[in-house]
Every structure is written in structure tokens, then in C-alpha cells.
Design an enzyme around this catalytic site. Structure first.
Site, PDB file in Angstrom:
ATOM      1  N   ASP A   1      47.271  22.417  19.992  1.00 61.54           N
ATOM      2  CA  ASP A   1      47.846  23.314  19.367  1.00 61.54           C
ATOM      3  C   ASP A   1      46.934  23.651  18.135  1.00 61.54           C
ATOM      4  O   ASP A   1      46.724  24.934  17.592  1.00 61.54           O
ATOM      5  CB  ASP A   1      49.385  23.102  18.729  1.00 61.54           C
ATOM      6  CG  ASP A   1      50.202  23.288  19.890  1.00 61.54           C
ATOM      7  OD1 ASP A   1      50.166  24.067  20.516  1.00 61.54           O
ATOM      8  OD2 ASP A   1      51.075  22.264  19.841  1.00 61.54           O
TER       9      ASP A   1
ATOM     10  N   LYS B   1      56.791  34.231  25.458  1.00 58.18           N
ATOM     11  CA  LYS B   1      55.440  34.105  26.181  1.00 58.18           C
ATOM     12  C   LYS B   1      55.595  34.939  27.453  1.00 58.18           C
ATOM     13  O   LYS B   1      54.427  34.723  28.301  1.00 58.18           O
ATOM     14  CB  LYS B   1      55.117  32.618  26.366  1.00 58.18           C
ATOM     15  CG  LYS B   1      54.946  31.732  25.030  1.00 58.18           C
ATOM     16  CD  LYS B   1      54.335  30.413  25.434  1.00 58.18           C
ATOM     17  CE  LYS B   1      54.483  29.560  23.956  1.00 58.18           C
ATOM     18  NZ  LYS B   1      53.317  28.594  24.129  1.00 58.18           N
TER      19      LYS B   1
ATOM     20  N   ASP C   1      47.230  30.567  21.651  1.00 52.81           N
ATOM     21  CA  ASP C   1      48.160  30.376  22.686  1.00 52.81           C
ATOM     22  C   ASP C   1      47.857  31.026  24.135  1.00 52.81           C
ATOM     23  O   ASP C   1      47.668  32.129  24.317  1.00 52.81           O
ATOM     24  CB  ASP C   1      49.499  30.664  22.271  1.00 52.81           C
ATOM     25  CG  ASP C   1      50.716  30.067  23.099  1.00 52.81           C
ATOM     26  OD1 ASP C   1      50.758  30.163  24.309  1.00 52.81           O
ATOM     27  OD2 ASP C   1      51.693  29.333  22.452  1.00 52.81           O
ATOM     28  N   ILE C   2      47.394  30.127  25.037  1.00 55.32           N
ATOM     29  CA  ILE C   2      46.737  30.588  26.153  1.00 55.32           C
ATOM     30  C   ILE C   2      48.004  31.303  27.145  1.00 55.32           C
ATOM     31  O   ILE C   2      47.692  32.405  27.746  1.00 55.32           O
ATOM     32  CB  ILE C   2      46.071  29.463  26.945  1.00 55.32           C
ATOM     33  CG1 ILE C   2      45.114  28.870  26.069  1.00 55.32           C
ATOM     34  CG2 ILE C   2      45.725  29.988  28.171  1.00 55.32           C
ATOM     35  CD1 ILE C   2      44.645  27.548  26.698  1.00 55.32           C
TER      36      ILE C   2
ATOM     37  N   LYS D   1      28.295  12.016  12.387  1.00 57.90           N
ATOM     38  CA  LYS D   1      29.433  11.080  12.256  1.00 57.90           C
ATOM     39  C   LYS D   1      30.100  11.108  10.652  1.00 57.90           C
ATOM     40  O   LYS D   1      29.266  10.691   9.896  1.00 57.90           O
ATOM     41  CB  LYS D   1      29.331   9.636  12.696  1.00 57.90           C
ATOM     42  CG  LYS D   1      30.176   8.823  12.877  1.00 57.90           C
ATOM     43  CD  LYS D   1      29.937   7.257  13.286  1.00 57.90           C
ATOM     44  CE  LYS D   1      31.114   6.490  13.391  1.00 57.90           C
ATOM     45  NZ  LYS D   1      30.733   4.921  13.429  1.00 57.90           N
TER      46      LYS D   1
ATOM     47  N   ASN E   1      45.801  14.557  23.274  1.00 58.64           N
ATOM     48  CA  ASN E   1      47.198  13.759  23.581  1.00 58.64           C
ATOM     49  C   ASN E   1      47.086  13.086  24.695  1.00 58.64           C
ATOM     50  O   ASN E   1      46.222  12.855  25.436  1.00 58.64           O
ATOM     51  CB  ASN E   1      48.183  15.083  23.461  1.00 58.64           C
ATOM     52  CG  ASN E   1      47.630  16.205  24.670  1.00 58.64           C
ATOM     53  OD1 ASN E   1      47.788  15.763  25.886  1.00 58.64           O
ATOM     54  ND2 ASN E   1      47.163  17.392  24.375  1.00 58.64           N
TER      55      ASN E   1
ATOM     56  N   PHE F   1      55.239  25.542  30.893  1.00 59.92           N
ATOM     57  CA  PHE F   1      55.787  24.273  30.806  1.00 59.92           C
ATOM     58  C   PHE F   1      56.307  24.222  29.313  1.00 59.92           C
ATOM     59  O   PHE F   1      55.828  24.893  28.323  1.00 59.92           O
ATOM     60  CB  PHE F   1      55.103  23.045  30.943  1.00 59.92           C
ATOM     61  CG  PHE F   1      54.878  22.652  32.615  1.00 59.92           C
ATOM     62  CD1 PHE F   1      54.573  23.394  33.320  1.00 59.92           C
ATOM     63  CD2 PHE F   1      55.651  21.286  32.825  1.00 59.92           C
ATOM     64  CE1 PHE F   1      54.506  23.043  34.905  1.00 59.92           C
ATOM     65  CE2 PHE F   1      55.498  21.137  34.198  1.00 59.92           C
ATOM     66  CZ  PHE F   1      55.214  21.800  35.265  1.00 59.92           C
TER      67      PHE F   1
HETATM   68  O1  PMT Z   1      49.735  15.385  32.386  1.00 62.22           O
HETATM   69  P1  PMT Z   1      50.746  14.491  32.547  1.00 62.22           P
HETATM   70  O2  PMT Z   1      50.600  13.133  32.160  1.00 62.22           O
HETATM   71  O3  PMT Z   1      51.366  14.486  34.010  1.00 62.22           O
HETATM   72  O4  PMT Z   1      52.207  15.088  31.696  1.00 62.22           O
HETATM   73  C1  PMT Z   1      52.565  16.295  32.119  1.00 62.22           C
HETATM   74  C2  PMT Z   1      53.003  16.971  30.971  1.00 62.22           C
HETATM   75  C3  PMT Z   1      54.099  16.365  29.976  1.00 62.22           C
HETATM   76  C4  PMT Z   1      51.706  17.478  29.827  1.00 62.22           C
HETATM   77  C5  PMT Z   1      53.545  18.615  31.462  1.00 62.22           C
HETATM   78  O5  PMT Z   1      54.813  18.267  32.271  1.00 62.22           O
HETATM   79  C6  PMT Z   1      53.794  19.328  30.337  1.00 62.22           C
HETATM   80  O6  PMT Z   1      54.973  19.331  29.682  1.00 62.22           O
HETATM   81  N1  PMT Z   1      52.934  20.262  30.225  1.00 62.22           N
HETATM   82  C7  PMT Z   1      53.190  21.348  28.862  1.00 62.22           C
HETATM   83  C8  PMT Z   1      52.934  20.611  27.635  1.00 62.22           C
HETATM   84  C9  PMT Z   1      52.833  21.386  26.353  1.00 62.22           C
HETATM   85  O7  PMT Z   1      51.783  21.815  25.869  1.00 62.22           O
HETATM   86  O8  PMT Z   1      53.847  21.846  26.133  1.00 62.22           O
HETATM   87  P2  PMT Z   1      54.245  22.819  24.844  1.00 62.22           P
HETATM   88  O9  PMT Z   1      55.787  23.031  24.930  1.00 62.22           O
HETATM   89  O10 PMT Z   1      53.337  22.549  23.660  1.00 62.22           O
HETATM   90  O11 PMT Z   1      53.692  24.295  25.400  1.00 62.22           O
HETATM   91  C10 PMT Z   1      54.308  25.134  26.122  1.00 62.22           C
HETATM   92  C11 PMT Z   1      53.384  26.011  27.068  1.00 62.22           C
HETATM   93  O12 PMT Z   1      52.584  26.756  26.180  1.00 62.22           O
HETATM   94  C12 PMT Z   1      52.635  25.246  28.075  1.00 62.22           C
HETATM   95  O13 PMT Z   1      52.728  25.846  29.323  1.00 62.22           O
HETATM   96  C13 PMT Z   1      51.188  24.836  27.642  1.00 62.22           C
HETATM   97  O14 PMT Z   1      50.306  24.706  28.537  1.00 62.22           O
HETATM   98  C14 PMT Z   1      51.107  26.312  26.749  1.00 62.22           C
HETATM   99  N2  PMT Z   1      50.381  26.269  25.595  1.00 62.22           N
HETATM  100  C15 PMT Z   1      50.585  25.640  24.724  1.00 62.22           C
HETATM  101  C16 PMT Z   1      49.697  25.600  23.552  1.00 62.22           C
HETATM  102  C17 PMT Z   1      48.806  26.437  23.376  1.00 62.22           C
HETATM  103  N3  PMT Z   1      47.625  26.698  22.377  1.00 62.22           N
HETATM  104  N4  PMT Z   1      48.409  27.213  24.531  1.00 62.22           N
HETATM  105  C18 PMT Z   1      49.170  27.248  25.665  1.00 62.22           C
HETATM  106  O15 PMT Z   1      49.077  27.735  26.697  1.00 62.22           O
END
Ligand code: PMT
Length: 407
Positions: A284, A347, A311-312, A294, A215, A329
Site C-alpha cells: 500500500d 472498487k 490502488d490498481i 545503503k 509482505n 481479493f
Molecule cells: O500469495 P499467497 O501466499 O497464496 O496468499 C494469498 C493472499 C492472502 C495474498 C490472497 O488470498 C489475497 O488475499 N490477496 C489480496 C491481498 C491484498 O492486498 O488484500 P487487500 O485487502 O489489501 O487489497 C484489496 C484488493 O485491492 C486486492 O485485490 C489487492 O490486489 C488490491 N490492491 C491493493 C492495494 C493496492 N495498492 N492496489 C491493489 O490493487
């Protein structure tokens, strides 16, 4: 050299003044600072051509230092080392191109530059010079070097310059420098003793040896949090996906590629840390089966089977101890607050930072963000701010949560 000591409660500032016309503003700055802090002024020889040491001695009630070797020097003390140990903050204002070059290259040939080389505290430099000199690639490279080393550099302002030109290069007004100093002194060491994990950047999931799914995360948000946490004295472990950023000073970095790698790194560290801030954009999904070779483009269409990554944040929430603070976040493109609230609760986070990619100045790659902070029982919408400022705000909130949990 004067006494190094003074009122215990006041913070100690070494104010290095180097020789440019902006020295006249340093008199006001010194006067303002002396009302709040213990200030020790060092003038370079060129600065002493612009302003008199008498002014600074009178304002600070301390001898103004210039020479390493003078009739008044007390050779029983190693002045620059004593000053380096004494200072809570060293401020260079104005900072000429010459002192920036010396700092960037480790040159120590007078009292100002030897003290700067020995400094243990945070350093703030405020460049001021003609815009041609400021824009010179050598000066810009020196400033970039100082930033990389964790030295705070205040942007010069644009306006009328002493040479008659209009351009960038003016020393900011003393009140702005003073506000920056107050922030730095406030920030310094408030997180000392705390162990913080920050995740940053994207994860990448291989399709075959050539291609992958990822991403747009640049890592800037997470790196800003790690950098500010380290400046505030925390012991920081930054678990980072592949990004193109410099490692922040005093931060331990664990490089990872995939979501599974990131999970392993979080699992290895979470139990003995005080906080986890998950700013990473974790993929995800990953390929159910990564191709060994390839994939050929002979077919008109290609189906990839994806499986869900763990999901960490969810895992960290399930394994959170009562004393630990967990901050997630949420990156959304619609229904920001509703989705973010659900993530916060599902979470088991103490705090969630919600950002909407469709908001101008928010999200991926830029230097700014627009966020709403959510607690289980309240929320606060923040204005557009730099990722560094958001990091600072976020860490203060997490610190408050930590203090409440560990009363
Ligand atoms: O890196 P930059 O370019 O500065 O951009 C910043 C950002 C947009 C990446 C940052 O501000 C941000 O929003 N990070 C979280 C991105 C994200 O994965 O959001 P989510 O809504 O999909 O996930 C929710 C939370 O679960 C996040 O804390 C994520 O780290 C966590 N997660 C998600 C999926 C997964 N499989 N495991 C996780 O731990």
C-alpha cells in the site's frame, strides 16, 4: 486396431493400463467409464500378464490395443497419432514407476508410451506401486516433472499393499478416479476464447539498494488461479511479483517488482482482456525517496517517509467496460465481511474473495484457503479447500458473471 470414432456426444478417453497388481481395479474402472464415455484401452505388455485384453475388449466394445506391430495392425493408420488426436483425455491407471519414468523422459518404445508422448489432451496419471518404489527419489522426481508439465497426478492411497507391507502406493478406488475424470472433462476448455489477467504475489518497494518493504504473499493463490484458468482453456496473462514458484504451463507471465510496475502492466493489458482477478498483495505504501546508497546504521532510530501507492484494483474498476468481469481479493485480520463489502463497492468489483489471515488454513503461503465470495447483492462462505479448488470455484463464478454480462 479398431475403429477410432463412435458416438459423437460421448467424450473420448484413452485408458492406458500399465503392469502392476492394481490392474485388477482397472477392470472396474474401465467398466464404469465405458457406461459414460467412449473408452479405448491400451495395455502395456506387462499389464497383459495381469489382466486379459478380452476383458477390456468386451467392456469397451473395442479391440484392446497392446502391440504397435501385430498381425491385426492396420498399417494404413498411424495408430498412436490417431489416438492422440481422438482423445479428450488420456488416463494412465495404474501408472507404474516404469511408465512414469518413460513419460518424464520422453521415452516412446511401445504403443502406450508413444501415444502418451503424442497426446494433445490433458493427461491424468494414477501412480500405484510399492511404497519403497514410490518414495524413491527417482520416482518422486519423475512425478514432479510430470506435474510441472501440467499433467494431473492423483495421489496414491495408503493401506495394505500386495507385497504385504502397509504404506502409500495403492491405486485410489475407481469411483474416485472416475470423479476426477469427470472434473477434468468438465473443466476442459470451458474458458476457451476468454482472455484473463491474474495478478499474484507481493510487490516489493525499495528502501535503499539493499533493503525493501514487502509482505508474506507466496503467490500460490494467484498462480493456482492462472494454472486452472489455462487448463480450462483461457488465454492467461499472469502479472507476478517476485515469488519462488514454477511458471504454470501455457501462461504468459509478466514479471514485476513494485506496485507502480504492476499498475503499468495492468494498464497495458486491461482494455483487451475479459477478466481481471487481483490476487496480488500489493504494497500500500512505498518510500517517498529511495536512498541511492545503503543507509548507514549509525543513527539509533531511523524515520522513513512513505507515500501511498496507487490502488490498481480501483483503477481497473474505474476503467471497467460493461462486458468485463473484475474480481478483487480482500485480506483482513478483523471485520472481514464488513471491510470486504466496502472494498467490493468502492472498487467497482463484480466479485470479491475475502480471506481472513487469522483463520486456520487461510491466507498467506499455505496450500489451502478459507474464503467468502461476495457479490454486490449476496455472499457465500466456502469451507477450507485447496487453493487449486478455490481457483476452480472462483473461475466458474467469474465465468457465470461473464456470460450474464455478455448474453
Ligand atoms: O500469495 P499467497 O501466499 O497464496 O496468499 C494469498 C493472499 C492472502 C495474498 C490472497 O488470498 C489475497 O488475499 N490477496 C489480496 C491481498 C491484498 O492486498 O488484500 P487487500 O485487502 O489489501 O487489497 C484489496 C484488493 O485491492 C486486492 O485485490 C489487492 O490486489 C488490491 N490492491 C491493493 C492495494 C493496492 N495498492 N492496489 C491493489 O490493487
Amino acid at each position: 486396431m479398431g475403429q477410432i470414432g463412435g458416438t459423437m456426444a460421448k467424450k473420448h478417453i484413452v485408458l492406458v493400463i500399465s503392469g502392476g497388481i492394481a490392474c485388477f481395479k482397472a477392470c472396474q474402472l474401465c467398466s464404469d467409464l465405458s457406461k459414460k464415455y467412449e473408452v479405448q484401452v491400451i495395455l502395456t505388455k506387462h499389464a497383459a500378464e495381469f489382466v486379459s485384453p478380452v476383458t477390456f475388449a468386451t467392456l469397451t466394445k473395442r479391440p484392446c490395443l497392446i502391440d504397435m506391430f501385430s498381425a491385426e495392425t492396420d498399417y494404413t493408420k498411424v495408430i498412436h497419432i490417431e489416438l492422440a488426436k481422438w482423445a479428450d483425455l488420456v488416463v494412465v491407471a495404474p501408472a507404474t514407476a516404469n511408465i512414469l519414468a518413460k513419460m518424464a523422459n520422453g521415452i516412446a518404445d511401445d504403443l502406450a508410451s508413444t501415444t502418451l508422448l503424442a497426446a494433445r489432451s490433458k493427461i491424468l496419471v494414477c501412480p500405484a506401486m510399492n511404497s519403497f518404489m514410490l518414495d524413491n527419489l527417482a520416482t518422486q522426481a519423475n512425478i514432479a516433472t510430470l506435474c510441472k508439465r501440467g499433467i494431473e497426478v492423483m495421489q496414491a492411497e495408503t493401506g495394505f499393499l500386495a507385497c504385504g507391507d502397509i504404506g502409500r502406493g495403492k491405486l485410489p478406488v475407481p469411483s474416485e478416479i472416475e470423479a476426477k475424470i469427470a472434473n477434468l472433462l468438465l473443466e476442459s476448455q470451458t474458458l476457451k476464447g476468454l482472455k484473463i489477467i491474474v495478478t499474484a504475489g507481493p510487490t516489493v518497494e525499495a528502501i535503499d539498494p539493499v533493503r525493501y518493504i514487502t509482505n508474506h504473499s507466496s503467490g500460490k493463490m494467484g498462480y493456482a488461479i492462472a494454472k486452472v484458468a489455462a487448463i480450462k482453456g483461457a488465454d492467461v496473462t499472469l502479472i507476478s511479483g517476485p515469488v519462488n514458484l514454477e511458471t504454470p504451463v501455457n501462461v504468459n507471465v509478466v514479471q514485476v517488482k513494485t506496485a507502480l510496475d504492476m499498475l503499468e502492466a495492468v494498464k497495458a493489458n486491461w482494455s483487451d482482456h475479459d477478466m481481471l482477478i487481483m490476487a496480488a498483495a500489493v504494497a500500500d505504501y512505498r518510500l517517498n525517496k529511495v536512498a541511492n546508497q545503503k543507509i548507514k546504521k549509525s543513527e539509533a532510530s531511523l524515520q522513513l517517509e512513505l507515500v501511498k501507492n496507487p490502488d490498481i484494483l480501483q483503477w481497473a474498476g474505474e476503467h471497467k467496460q460493461a462486458k468485463q468481469v473484475l474480481c478483487g481479493f480482500a485480506m483482513e485480520t478483523e471485520h472481514l465481511l464488513e471491510n470486504a463489502k466496502n472494498k467490493l463497492l468502492a472498487k467497482n468489483c463484480d466479485l470479491l474473495v475475502a480471506n481472513d489471515l487469522t483463520t486456520k488454513g487461510a491466507g498467506f503461503a499455505g496450500d489451502t484457503n478459507v474464503a467468502t465470495l461476495l457479490w454486490p447483492d449476496k455472499q457465500e462462505s466456502l469451507a477450507l479447500m485447496s487453493k487449486t479448488d478455490l481457483a476452480s470455484k472462483l473461475l466458474s463464478v467469474c465465468h457465470e458473471l461473464y456470460q450474464t454480462k455478455n448474453k
